[in-house]
Design a protein around this motif. Structure first.
Motif, mmCIF file in Angstrom:
data_model
loop_
_atom_site.group_PDB
_atom_site.id
_atom_site.type_symbol
_atom_site.label_atom_id
_atom_site.label_comp_id
_atom_site.label_asym_id
_atom_site.label_seq_id
_atom_site.Cartn_x
_atom_site.Cartn_y
_atom_site.Cartn_z
ATOM 1 N N ASP A 30 -6.153 -10.752 -4.001
ATOM 2 C CA ASP A 30 -5.095 -9.990 -4.681
ATOM 3 C C ASP A 30 -5.384 -9.884 -6.170
ATOM 4 O OD1 ASP A 30 -4.719 -12.770 -4.694
ATOM 5 O OD2 ASP A 30 -2.586 -12.573 -5.175
ATOM 6 N N ARG A 31 -5.940 -10.937 -6.781
ATOM 7 C CA ARG A 31 -6.298 -10.886 -8.198
ATOM 8 C C ARG A 31 -7.384 -9.832 -8.447
ATOM 9 N NH1 ARG A 31 -3.715 -15.532 -6.046
ATOM 10 N NH2 ARG A 31 -3.312 -17.088 -7.634
ATOM 11 N N ARG A 32 -8.346 -9.807 -7.535
ATOM 12 C CA ARG A 32 -9.458 -8.854 -7.694
ATOM 13 C C ARG A 32 -8.984 -7.412 -7.525
ATOM 14 N NH1 ARG A 32 -12.193 -6.507 -3.780
ATOM 15 N NH2 ARG A 32 -11.560 -8.054 -2.223
ATOM 16 N N ILE A 33 -8.156 -7.161 -6.529
ATOM 17 C CA ILE A 33 -7.706 -5.801 -6.231
ATOM 18 C C ILE A 33 -6.807 -5.267 -7.332
ATOM 19 C CG2 ILE A 33 -6.315 -4.408 -4.630
ATOM 20 C CD1 ILE A 33 -7.284 -6.394 -2.435
ATOM 21 N N ALA A 86 -0.249 -11.107 -6.149
ATOM 22 C CA ALA A 86 0.518 -10.334 -5.174
ATOM 23 C C ALA A 86 2.013 -10.254 -5.472
ATOM 24 C CB ALA A 86 0.318 -10.911 -3.770
ATOM 25 N N HIS A 87 2.573 -11.275 -6.110
ATOM 26 C CA HIS A 87 4.018 -11.320 -6.379
ATOM 27 C C HIS A 87 4.856 -11.331 -5.102
ATOM 28 C CE1 HIS A 87 2.703 -10.138 -10.423
ATOM 29 N NE2 HIS A 87 3.868 -10.572 -10.847
ATOM 30 N N ILE A 132 1.696 -2.803 -7.272
ATOM 31 C CA ILE A 132 0.924 -3.918 -6.717
ATOM 32 C C ILE A 132 1.030 -3.938 -5.200
ATOM 33 C CG2 ILE A 132 0.821 -6.443 -6.565
ATOM 34 C CD1 ILE A 132 1.711 -6.514 -9.521
ATOM 35 N N TYR A 133 2.253 -3.836 -4.679
ATOM 36 C CA TYR A 133 2.466 -3.879 -3.232
ATOM 37 C C TYR A 133 1.743 -2.734 -2.536
ATOM 38 C CZ TYR A 133 6.291 -7.102 -4.425
ATOM 39 O OH TYR A 133 7.023 -8.153 -4.897
ATOM 40 N N GLU A 134 1.837 -1.550 -3.115
ATOM 41 C CA GLU A 134 1.214 -0.374 -2.504
ATOM 42 C C GLU A 134 -0.291 -0.545 -2.387
ATOM 43 O OE1 GLU A 134 0.703 4.433 -3.405
ATOM 44 O OE2 GLU A 134 2.161 3.246 -4.550
ATOM 45 N N LEU A 159 -2.079 -3.387 -2.441
ATOM 46 C CA LEU A 159 -2.454 -4.485 -1.555
ATOM 47 C C LEU A 159 -2.245 -4.119 -0.092
ATOM 48 C CD1 LEU A 159 -1.104 -7.612 -3.487
ATOM 49 C CD2 LEU A 159 -3.467 -6.832 -3.278
ATOM 50 N N ILE A 160 -1.178 -3.392 0.212
ATOM 51 C CA ILE A 160 -0.937 -2.961 1.598
ATOM 52 C C ILE A 160 -2.055 -2.035 2.070
ATOM 53 C CG2 ILE A 160 0.573 -1.566 3.060
ATOM 54 C CD1 ILE A 160 2.932 -2.726 1.446
ATOM 55 N N LYS A 161 -2.488 -1.138 1.205
ATOM 56 C CA LYS A 161 -3.601 -0.247 1.557
ATOM 57 C C LYS A 161 -4.870 -1.053 1.837
ATOM 58 C CE LYS A 161 -2.139 3.884 -1.022
ATOM 59 N NZ LYS A 161 -2.461 4.759 -2.188
ATOM 60 N N ALA A 162 -5.124 -2.059 1.006
ATOM 61 C CA ALA A 162 -6.323 -2.888 1.184
ATOM 62 C C ALA A 162 -6.259 -3.666 2.494
ATOM 63 C CB ALA A 162 -6.476 -3.840 0.000
ATOM 64 N N VAL A 163 -5.079 -4.181 2.835
ATOM 65 C CA VAL A 163 -4.920 -4.937 4.079
ATOM 66 C C VAL A 163 -5.115 -4.034 5.286
ATOM 67 C CG1 VAL A 163 -3.254 -6.162 5.530
ATOM 68 C CG2 VAL A 163 -3.438 -6.715 3.106
#
Length: 394
Positions: A299-302, A310-311, A278-280, A282-286
């Motif tokens: 975060d739910r969509r990604i 995101a947790h 999850i972290y990996e 989301l970080i890429k998306a950001v």
């Protein structure tokens, strides 16, 4: 400022209502095996109505004290929500899911908490609420351990419901020994450990650490021996955790309870339960949208799976608002937290660390700040005690 005890009582009951109602709701859903059924949906609807009625019961007192705050908070929140709806159409499905928990639960709790004036009354209502939550949570734990109901491989919900009595009874126990506080603390922690998640245990550990750090600097000869005894006991437990966990694991296995938390502790490995993935992502998306972020609910969509989020509080803020706006919001909240921990007002300090344990620590590894009512209660307390009361640190 004149305190109206009746109004503070009403507001405090409204704030704590969700803890009691949701615990009883969960008890009914598990005991009667109603999850996913029409009757279960009806129980959940009734629970929402009950909490809503109690919010309405205290609303006149809140509006009398905080009409401007009420209008201002909802105006800003609606504006932010509409801007997100306009500029992030890809998040529409998830934004709609956020409407009720954010506007119907979290924001009212935030405003109601900022409306409090007598925190002694609030603390008393918290303690009374913890007894009710403890009764239903401990009873459900006993029913599950005895094999008369099941909550799956583990129950995150039950562990966070039991966190309220666990922390409040520990708070009482650390202040002054009593057999009742010790027994209730141990039962609450046992239910969390046997049937719940590691996140709730982390909250308890952080609360105890913050409590003991402050008590160490309190020079009181009458409490030196007791405080020393508590510290020695905690050190002894930490040095013998493996033996304790092995013993508990064997006991629970006799009742066909396979404690996920204990198994993970005994494995000796850091198990992220998929959070690394999850972290990996989301970080890429950001990194692809660092300045504006990806919007509320992104975060739910990604993550793209049911119940996904995101947790992590800091990561979720940056995903929602971008590095600049999200970073500023994070710094403001951290400033308020640190300022609260540095206060010389012990009553305020002890109240804040209870809610740090209840409403902030778990956001590092679980839940979502947008829909977590405990976080918004903590935020209301931080603003009330730090800003509105003009509290001085020296």
């Amino acid at each position: 400022m004149v305190k109206n005890k009746s109004d503070d009582q009403k507001i405090s009951i409204a704030i704590m209502a969700s803890f009691i109602v949701l615990t009883i709701q969960y008890f009914l859903l598990i005991y009667f095996n109603l999850i996913g059924t029409a009757v279960g949906s009806g129980v959940q609807l009734i629970s929402k109505v009950l909490v809503g009625v109690l919010f309405l019961y205290a609303l006149p007192a809140v509006l009398k004290r905080s009409l401007g705050k009420f209008i201002g908070v909802y105006f800003v929140a609606i504006l932010i929500f509409l801007l997100n709806y306009l500029f992030f159409p890809q998040n529409h499905f998830y934004l709609k899911q956020l409407i009720f928990p954010l506007f119907g639960m979290c924001l009212p709790a935030f405003i109601y908490t900022m409306s409090l004036r007598d925190f002694e009354i609030f603390k008393k209502v918290m303690i009374k609420s913890s007894y009710i939550v403890f009764f239903f949570g401990a009873l459900l734990g006993l029913i599950i351990v005895s094999g008369n109901a099941t909550a799956g491989s583990y129950s995150m919900a039950l562990s966070y419901y039991m966190l309220l009595p666990a922390i409040l009874f520990l708070d009482s126990l650390i202040d002054k020994y009593s057999n009742k506080a010790l027994l209730f603390s141990l039962i609450s922690i046992f239910v969390i450990l046997a049937l719940g998640s590691r996140g709730a245990l982390l909250c308890i550990v952080v609360f105890i650490a913050l409590k003991m750090i402050r008590l160490i600097f309190q020079i009181s000869y009458s409490k030196v021996f007791y405080n020393l005894l508590v510290v020695v006991s905690l050190v002894f437990l930490s040095l013998n955790l493996d033996k304790l966990f092995n013993m508990l694991y064997e006991i629970l296995n006799k009742y066909d309870i396979n404690s996920r938390s204990i198994k993970l502790f005994l494995s000796g490995e850091v198990h992220l339960s998929g959070r690394d993935y999850i972290y990996e992502n989301l970080i890429k998306a950001v990194m692809n949208n660092p300045f504006l972020g990806l919007g509320l609910g992104a975060d739910r969509r990604i993550i793209g799976k049911e119940g996904g989020y995101a947790h992590n509080f800091f990561l979720e803020m940056v995903v929602n608002f971008g590095v600049i706006a999200g970073g500023i919001a994070i710094l403001i909240i951290l400033f308020l937290l640190v300022r609260s921990l540095l206060t010389k007002n012990l009553n305020n300090y002890f109240l804040i660390i209870i809610w740090i344990g209840l409403g902030f620590v778990h956001l590092m590894i679980s839940s979502s700040y947008i829909t977590d009512i405990k976080f918004w209660i903590l935020l209301g307390l931080l603003i009330k005690l730090n800003l509105e009361n003009g509290e001085r640190l020296t």
